[in-house]
Design an enzyme around this catalytic site. Structure first.
Site, PDB file in Angstrom:
ATOM      1  N   HIS A  19      -9.992   3.017   7.650  1.00 50.20           N
ATOM      2  CA  HIS A  19     -11.117   3.361   6.780  1.00 50.20           C
ATOM      3  C   HIS A  19     -12.162   4.220   7.494  1.00 50.20           C
ATOM      4  O   HIS A  19     -12.798   5.069   6.865  1.00 50.20           O
ATOM      5  CB  HIS A  19     -11.779   2.085   6.228  1.00 50.20           C
ATOM      6  N   HIS A  42      -0.903   3.484  -2.679  1.00 55.04           N
ATOM      7  CA  HIS A  42      -0.900   2.013  -2.600  1.00 55.04           C
ATOM      8  C   HIS A  42      -2.359   1.567  -2.459  1.00 55.04           C
ATOM      9  O   HIS A  42      -2.846   1.316  -1.355  1.00 55.04           O
ATOM     10  CB  HIS A  42      -0.098   1.533  -1.391  1.00 55.04           C
ATOM     11  N   SER A  97      -9.841   1.174   0.570  1.00 56.54           N
ATOM     12  CA  SER A  97      -9.795   2.636   0.745  1.00 56.54           C
ATOM     13  C   SER A  97     -10.183   3.412  -0.519  1.00 56.54           C
ATOM     14  O   SER A  97     -10.850   4.455  -0.394  1.00 56.54           O
ATOM     15  CB  SER A  97      -8.422   3.069   1.251  1.00 56.54           C
ATOM     16  N   ASP A 139       4.735   2.707  -9.379  1.00 53.93           N
ATOM     17  CA  ASP A 139       5.200   2.870  -8.005  1.00 53.93           C
ATOM     18  C   ASP A 139       4.519   4.075  -7.342  1.00 53.93           C
ATOM     19  O   ASP A 139       4.561   5.193  -7.859  1.00 53.93           O
ATOM     20  CB  ASP A 139       6.722   3.072  -8.037  1.00 53.93           C
ATOM     21  N   GLY A 140       3.892   3.813  -6.203  1.00 57.71           N
ATOM     22  CA  GLY A 140       3.130   4.867  -5.528  1.00 57.71           C
ATOM     23  C   GLY A 140       3.999   5.968  -4.947  1.00 57.71           C
ATOM     24  O   GLY A 140       3.572   7.125  -4.868  1.00 57.71           O
ATOM     25  N   ASP A 160      -0.386   4.114   2.024  1.00 61.81           N
ATOM     26  CA  ASP A 160      -0.716   2.905   2.787  1.00 61.81           C
ATOM     27  C   ASP A 160       0.125   1.726   2.296  1.00 61.81           C
ATOM     28  O   ASP A 160      -0.394   0.762   1.740  1.00 61.81           O
ATOM     29  CB  ASP A 160      -2.221   2.630   2.611  1.00 61.81           C
TER      30      ASP A 160
HETATM   31  N1  SAM Z   1      -4.959   0.992   0.716  1.00 59.93           N
HETATM   32  C1  SAM Z   1      -5.613  -0.303   0.550  1.00 59.93           C
HETATM   33  C2  SAM Z   1      -6.871  -0.337   1.393  1.00 59.93           C
HETATM   34  O1  SAM Z   1      -6.870   0.184   2.527  1.00 59.93           O
HETATM   35  O2  SAM Z   1      -7.871  -0.882   0.923  1.00 59.93           O
HETATM   36  C3  SAM Z   1      -4.701  -1.444   0.935  1.00 59.93           C
HETATM   37  C4  SAM Z   1      -3.349  -1.378   0.305  1.00 59.93           C
HETATM   38  S1  SAM Z   1      -2.273  -2.698   0.739  1.00 59.93           S
HETATM   39  C5  SAM Z   1      -1.885  -2.379   2.407  1.00 59.93           C
HETATM   40  C6  SAM Z   1      -0.801  -2.233  -0.077  1.00 59.93           C
HETATM   41  C7  SAM Z   1      -0.863  -2.361  -1.598  1.00 59.93           C
HETATM   42  O3  SAM Z   1       0.305  -1.743  -2.136  1.00 59.93           O
HETATM   43  C8  SAM Z   1      -0.861  -3.788  -2.131  1.00 59.93           C
HETATM   44  O4  SAM Z   1      -1.985  -3.963  -2.966  1.00 59.93           O
HETATM   45  C9  SAM Z   1       0.444  -3.896  -2.956  1.00 59.93           C
HETATM   46  O5  SAM Z   1       0.286  -4.677  -4.141  1.00 59.93           O
HETATM   47  C10 SAM Z   1       0.691  -2.448  -3.299  1.00 59.93           C
HETATM   48  N2  SAM Z   1       2.095  -2.073  -3.522  1.00 59.93           N
HETATM   49  C11 SAM Z   1       3.224  -2.598  -3.000  1.00 59.93           C
HETATM   50  N3  SAM Z   1       4.291  -1.867  -3.369  1.00 59.93           N
HETATM   51  C12 SAM Z   1       3.820  -0.821  -4.111  1.00 59.93           C
HETATM   52  C13 SAM Z   1       4.424   0.292  -4.724  1.00 59.93           C
HETATM   53  N4  SAM Z   1       5.737   0.520  -4.649  1.00 59.93           N
HETATM   54  N5  SAM Z   1       3.628   1.172  -5.376  1.00 59.93           N
HETATM   55  C14 SAM Z   1       2.285   0.977  -5.469  1.00 59.93           C
HETATM   56  N6  SAM Z   1       1.656  -0.080  -4.909  1.00 59.93           N
HETATM   57  C15 SAM Z   1       2.423  -0.970  -4.227  1.00 59.93           C
END
Ligand code: SAM
Length: 262
Positions: A19, A42, A97, A139-140, A160
């Site tokens: 961050h 994500h 983030s 899906d990201g 992420d």
């Molecule tokens: N980027 C955030 C931050 O720094 O505040 C933290 C994100 S966390 C490490 C990962 C997130 O990805 C989780 O909330 C999870 O639910 C989500 N996630 C998992 N698989 C995913 C996918 N295929 N596409 C989108 N989101 C996903």
């Protein structure tokens, strides 16, 4: 099946690494009078309460931002974001983030976010509503390909993942190569954990083969509790903004010197 929830880890030293450099990059990019796109694959829930039982249970924020916030000067973009979020939501609030980014961006900039987990997505949509933008429960990795190149073309994408799915390590290098082919000017920022058994190394070798000029920056830290596998945090930045290498070096020095003093 999604089991990872960032509430257990929000404000840990990996978040401080990710961050603070994200805030620095967006602050730098918004100094130029040209609109930019912020994309995140994500996103998580956007805002965290560090008194939540999940955060208290792991104690990661106590060994993270609670200790590290004094490392940053009052005019650092990360300090300024933390101050604004605490003024709005209280002293125990910590921005994810998407909110770090939204606080750094201007009205001319655009935001697009993906989050797959239903509850995390619902919270994200609520917390991000005041800032505006496009939020998708999808899906990201799919989003990364489908939205590129974004409009405006100038911009940054944060990737992420939680790396719950071990095949993420294999699919990320070809994915970033495809995104880069579609969006050559985009700044691509990938976060990855440094785990005791180093599953990131083959991924990094492949990425460095495709992107020899990218910036790879890693910081090490003690495990949050005995037996915890995460011992550091990494960022791989394709098209790194001017000055990022120096800012990353300043951060390395802070991690090295300050963690020794504790
Ligand atoms: N980027 C955030 C931050 O720094 O505040 C933290 C994100 S966390 C490490 C990962 C997130 O990805 C989780 O909330 C999870 O639910 C989500 N996630 C998992 N698989 C995913 C996918 N295929 N596409 C989108 N989101 C996903």
């Amino acid at each position: 099946m999604l089991s990872y929830q960032h509430a257990y880890h929000a404000g840990n030293l990996a978040d401080v690494h990710k961050h603070s450099l994200l805030a620095w990059m967006l602050d730098y990019l918004t100094q130029k009078d040209k609109a930019l796109s912020y994309l995140e694959t994500h996103a998580g829930r956007g805002l965290y309460d560090l008194t939540d039982p999940a955060a208290v249970k792991t104690g990661e924020a106590a060994k993270g931002i609670a200790m590290a916030e004094s490392w940053f000067t009052p005019d650092h973009p990360y300090t300024r974001v933390l101050g604004r979020i605490r003024a709005k939501y209280g002293t125990d609030a910590y921005p994810g983030s998407p909110i770090v980014a939204a606080e750094c961006l201007r009205v001319i900039d655009s935001i697009q976010l993906s989050e797959l987990h239903p509850q995390e997505y619902a919270a994200l949509a609520t917390y991000m509503a005041p800032y505006g933008g496009v939020f998708r429960q999808r899906d990201g990795f799919g989003m990364a390909l489908s939205v590129c190149p974004p409009d405006p073309r100038r911009g940054l994408m944060l990737i992420d993942p939680s790396f719950e799915v071990k095949t993420d390590y294999e699919m990320i290098p070809p994915l970033l190569a495809k995104v880069h082919r579609k969006w050559g000017v985009g700044i691509l920022v990938l976060w990855y954990p440094l785990l005791t058994d180093s599953p990131h190394l083959p991924m990094l070798r492949a990425l460095q083969g495709t992107f020899p000029d990218a910036l790879r920056h890693e910081v090490g830290f003690p495990p949050a509790r005995p037996g915890h596998r995460m011992v550091g945090s990494g960022l791989f930045v394709v098209n790194p903004p001017y000055g990022l290498a120096e800012e990353a070096q300043r951060l390395s020095t802070l991690f090295d010197t300050k963690l020794k003093q504790n």
